[in-house]
Enzyme design. Structure first.
Site, short mmCIF file in Angstrom:
data_model
loop_
_atom_site.label_atom_id
_atom_site.label_comp_id
_atom_site.label_asym_id
_atom_site.label_seq_id
_atom_site.Cartn_x
_atom_site.Cartn_y
_atom_site.Cartn_z
CB CYS A 79 -9.80 -6.99 43.89
SG CYS A 79 -11.13 -6.50 42.89
CB ILE A 133 -11.97 -0.98 41.65
CG1 ILE A 133 -11.74 0.46 42.29
CG2 ILE A 133 -11.93 -0.70 39.92
CD1 ILE A 133 -10.21 0.79 42.26
NE ARG A 134 -14.03 -4.57 35.50
CZ ARG A 134 -12.90 -5.10 35.19
NH1 ARG A 134 -11.90 -4.76 35.08
NH2 ARG A 134 -13.12 -6.44 34.61
CG HIS A 169 -8.59 -2.51 44.85
ND1 HIS A 169 -7.66 -2.98 44.23
CD2 HIS A 169 -9.74 -2.91 44.29
CE1 HIS A 169 -8.02 -3.62 43.22
NE2 HIS A 169 -9.40 -3.41 43.13
CD GLU A 171 -4.46 -2.95 46.23
OE1 GLU A 171 -5.12 -3.07 44.94
OE2 GLU A 171 -4.85 -3.20 47.17
#
Length: 191
Positions: A79, A133-134, A169, A171
């Site tokens: 990201c 996420i964004r 992401h 993780e």
């Protein structure tokens, strides 16, 4: 295997947990003296790329890490980490490491409230839950960039030499397959 995780901002703790799950030896990179110890790879986590870039410069880490990546240090950017690696950012005049020949666009998949997850195939892994996420999107790629994952017809993960950059992401999924792929890439580069 020792893996440095940039720990100035963002989701670095989650990456450290994934690496520990795989019996790697992660350590946090917070200041220049952390680079004095030898390490086999680097993870640039998700978070706020503008803040990370500012801190990398202020802490004197940017040029040292850029040089190491350019010289072949294996790196995984997730990201915001992908944005840090990108050669060009479509909606920003600034660049950071600029070592990955891609053009990215920040927040391409929407703001925080637009976060989503979608399963897609990752080359060398198979089906994997991609958490956005964004997230940035990869708008263009240079010669030699290999697509590892796609979503909605756009590259969401790429590999170029020693660099893996993903817009999502891994993780945050509980699935360590992307981290395992990264560690295997490091092992293969030692042969």
């Amino acid at each position: 295997m020792r893996i440095g995780v940039l720990a100035v901002q963002g989701a670095f703790a989650e990456h450290i947990a994934m690496l520990q799950k795989l019996d790697a030896e992660p350590f946090e990179i917070r200041q220049k003296r952390d680079l004095e110890q030898p390490f086999d790879g680097l993870i640039l986590p998700g978070g706020e790329s503008t803040t990370m870039g500012k801190l990398l410069r202020e802490l004197g880490l940017l040029e040292d890490l850029r040089m190491r990546i350019a010289q072949g240090l294996p790196v995984l950017g997730t990201c915001a980490g992908l944005i840090l690696l990108a050669e060009k950012i479509a909606n920003d005049a600034h660049t950071y490491f600029g070592t990955l020949p891609v053009t990215v666009q920040r927040n391409s998949y929407g703001r925080q409230l637009g976060s989503f997850s979608k399963t897609a195939d990752i080359k060398g892994i198979g089906p994997f839950p991609l958490v956005f996420i964004r997230a940035p999107s990869i708008e263009a790629m240079g010669v030699g960039v290999e697509v590892l994952a796609e979503i909605d017809g756009k590259a969401a993960g790429v590999r170029y030499g020693n660099q893996i950059g993903v817009a999502f992401h891994p993780e945050l999924t509980g699935n360590a397959a992307v981290h395992q792929l990264f560690l295997q890439r490091i092992e293969d580069s030692k042969i």
